[in-house]
Design an enzyme around this catalytic site. Structure first.
Site, PDB file in Angstrom:
ATOM      1  N   LYS A   1       6.616  -1.533  -2.448  1.00 34.28           N
ATOM      2  CA  LYS A   1       5.419  -0.900  -1.913  1.00 34.28           C
ATOM      3  C   LYS A   1       5.842   0.192  -0.937  1.00 34.28           C
ATOM      4  O   LYS A   1       6.765  -0.013  -0.140  1.00 34.28           O
ATOM      5  CB  LYS A   1       4.555  -1.959  -1.225  1.00 34.28           C
ATOM      6  CG  LYS A   1       3.218  -1.473  -0.711  1.00 34.28           C
ATOM      7  CD  LYS A   1       2.401  -2.640  -0.150  1.00 34.28           C
ATOM      8  CE  LYS A   1       1.024  -2.213   0.323  1.00 34.28           C
ATOM      9  NZ  LYS A   1       0.205  -3.361   0.780  1.00 34.28           N
TER      10      LYS A   1
ATOM     11  N   SER B   1      -4.151  -3.965  -1.193  1.00 30.81           N
ATOM     12  CA  SER B   1      -3.600  -2.624  -1.079  1.00 30.81           C
ATOM     13  C   SER B   1      -2.257  -2.442  -1.792  1.00 30.81           C
ATOM     14  O   SER B   1      -1.799  -1.314  -1.940  1.00 30.81           O
ATOM     15  CB  SER B   1      -3.418  -2.267   0.402  1.00 30.81           C
ATOM     16  OG  SER B   1      -2.455  -3.110   1.021  1.00 30.81           O
TER      17      SER B   1
ATOM     18  N   SER C   1      -3.914  -8.429   0.336  1.00 27.34           N
ATOM     19  CA  SER C   1      -3.301  -7.285  -0.350  1.00 27.34           C
ATOM     20  C   SER C   1      -2.198  -7.633  -1.339  1.00 27.34           C
ATOM     21  O   SER C   1      -1.743  -6.762  -2.082  1.00 27.34           O
ATOM     22  CB  SER C   1      -2.754  -6.289   0.679  1.00 27.34           C
ATOM     23  OG  SER C   1      -3.813  -5.619   1.306  1.00 27.34           O
TER      24      SER C   1
END
Lengths: 469, 70
Positions: free
Chosen positions: A84, A162, A186
């Site tokens: 990420k 996310s 997330s």
């Protein structure tokens, strides 16, 4: 001859490791294959920010040389992965998913990246994410400068966030695993929407040093993989104390499936967990419980009636506004992508110091009560979300405003581990999922339950249409 | 004054604080979105204020006393 694309798309970490050591595929071939898939499918799903071919091929070649020389770093040696884009990587942009930070470059690697390098894993990409990990109040999938994350199961649907790129890239089978982060859903949300297995470790299990801070007392990093077994292997590589992150506990994690139980589990099924769920979510959850009865006794339990959402909301607003104090004061939210993110950070001003401290005090009560509940079971079980992925082009508030059981807020506020596993399909061919929530530090136990479920089902092995090679 | 009117006045006061400080960054078209966020945050704070705690209920905060190298 190198294995076919379908073999690479379905192989577990253990299978990939066996293929590497048997000479059936090289780390360089795996890295090149992942880079190719990410450049094509990954970009189509808005899952990629930056490919890292130079670093990937360097790390892959090193893995080959080491393995040839008999220096085996373990199950991740030579395996490609994506991170990420809130994890610092030396010399490679780390954008936090936010247009104002597109040029940001750190001179060091995050602890998780360093640990994966030490385990021999090969970084192939920085993966897309919701801008600033969703901490500015976004309500629409478009909240990223790379565009809305798309589900590999249906490109009209949201990947979740996310950790959107981490979910989509693993779901599209472009990488065997990825690292995501979770403050409030997330990891588990994109895991559910993309049909992958996602593990939210106990708060303090994995160092956040070098990761973007959104909420110091709730941020967690964890793996998103093809199976629970893969999650355990990755967690072992990234977990453990770190002097650079004082919130890490002085506990070492050893993934030990060989010593884990394979049955005789005791599970607490959260009462009312499907009351507001879509019919398919409910049906798939009930079918999954039938499967689990082979290996577990099931008992309905009630989540204590405590203000989980209020605590989460106040803590995240207070800490996010402090973490981004200068950013907000300088008016830089104006350059964010989502309309909501451009104005909502200013409203965090109305949370007072007393509100915040009261939230921390209530959280302690919550932690005690949830620990007492979780101590009676190997895991609590509930649908991960009450709905399949919403459309990528519309607000998603409807999904998250279903009353339901607030297990997501509860687990995150208390810092408890959870693993989400696919358990079927719902509307529009989109995956559904359920989660196992455990007592603090009991990742091995919830992974054992998840493995037992995945040994009896094949939902986690299903391939999205067109993504199977 | 009813409780509802008091709440509305309180909300307007919080909103006025946000606008006074950051109004230049908040277009008029976004005022309703901002109002809803303020309402939600204050509602969360009010929920916590109503939750029973005792003087002995401490917050979970991380502070470790620091001493540098001698």
């Amino acid at each position: 001859m190198a294995p076919g694309a379908k073999t690479l798309a379905t192989a577990s970490l253990r299978e990939l490791g066996r293929m590497i050591r048997a000479g059936e595929v090289t780390p360089t071939q795996l890295a090149e294959h992942a880079l190719e898939r990410l450049e094509g499918d990954g970009r189509r799903l808005n899952a990629v920010v930056t490919l890292t071919p130079d670093r990937a091929l360097r790390e892959a070649r090193r893995a080959e040389e080491e393995l040839r020389a008999g220096h085996d770093r373990g199950p991740l040696h030579g395996i490609p992965y994506g991170a990420k884009d809130l994890l610092a990587t030396a010399g490679i942009p780390t954008t936090w998913g936010a247009a104002p930070c597109k040029e940001q470059v750190f001179p060091y690697d995050a602890t998780v990246i360093r640990r994966l390098e030490a385990a021999g894993a090969v970084l192939v990409a920085k993966l897309a994410m919701v801008e600033l990990a969703g901490g500015m109040g976004y309500d629409h999938p478009n909240a990223s400068f790379t565009g809305p994350g798309l589900s590999p199961w249906n490109p009209n649907a949201w990947s979740g966030g996310s950790s959107s790129g981490s979910g989509a890239a693993v779901g599209a089978r472009a990488v065997p695993f990825a690292i995501g982060s979770e403050t409030h859903g997330s990891i588990l949300t994109p895991a559910a929407f993309c049909g992958v297995t996602g593990l939210r470790p106990t708060y303090g299990r994995v160092s956040r040093s070098g990761a973007m801070a959104l909420c110091w007392t709730m941020d967690k990093l964890g793996p998103m993989c093809r199976s629970a077994d893969d999650c355990g292997l990755v967690l072992e590589a990234i977990a453990g104390p770190d002097p650079n992150d004082p919130t890490t506990a002085d506990r070492h994690f050893r993934y030990a499936p060989e010593h884990a139980r394979t049955g005789g589990f005791r599970l607490g099924v959260l009462a009312g967990a499907t009351d507001d769920a879509q019919p398919e979510v409910r049906a798939n959850f009930l079918a999954a419980l039938d499967v689990l009865r082979d290996v577990a006794t099931l008992e309905e339990v009630r989540l204590p009636d405590l203000p989980y959402h209020a605590v989460a909301r106040v803590i995240i607003a207070a800490e996010a506004s402090a973490a981004f104090d200068d950013f907000i004061a300088a008016g830089r939210p104006a350059d964010l992508t989502a309309e909501a993110d451009r104005v909502l950070p200013y409203t965090y001003e109305v949370v007072t110091a007393r509100d915040y401290l009261r939230a921390l005090r209530v959280r302690r009560v919550i932690a005690r009560e949830l620990d007492a509940l979780c101590a009676r079971y190997d895991a609590l079980v509930a649908p991960t979300l009450p709905s399949v992925a919403p459309p990528a082009g519309a607000s998603f508030l409807g999904v998250f405003r279903r009353p339901g059981v607030p297990i997501g807020a509860a687990g995150n506020v208390a810092g408890l581990p959870a693993v989400s596993v696919p358990n079927g399909f719902g509307a529009d061919g989109l995956p559904t999922a359920m989660q196992f929530i455990g007592r603090a530090w009991e990742e091995n136990r919830i992974l054992a339950v998840a493995r037992a479920y995945q040994e009896r089902t094949d939902w986690h092995r299903r391939l999205p249409p067109g993504f199977g090679g | 004054m009813t409780a509802e009117q008091q709440n509305d006045q309180g909300l307007e006061a919080w909103l006025a604080l946000v606008i006074a400080r950051y109004g230049d960054h908040i277009p008029a078209v976004e005022r309703e979105r901002v109002r809803e966020s303020v309402r939600g945050l204050r509602a969360a704070a009010d929920t916590l204020a109503a939750f029973p705690l005792t003087n002995a209920d401490e917050p979970d905060v991380l502070f470790r006393v620091y001493r540098g190298e001698d």
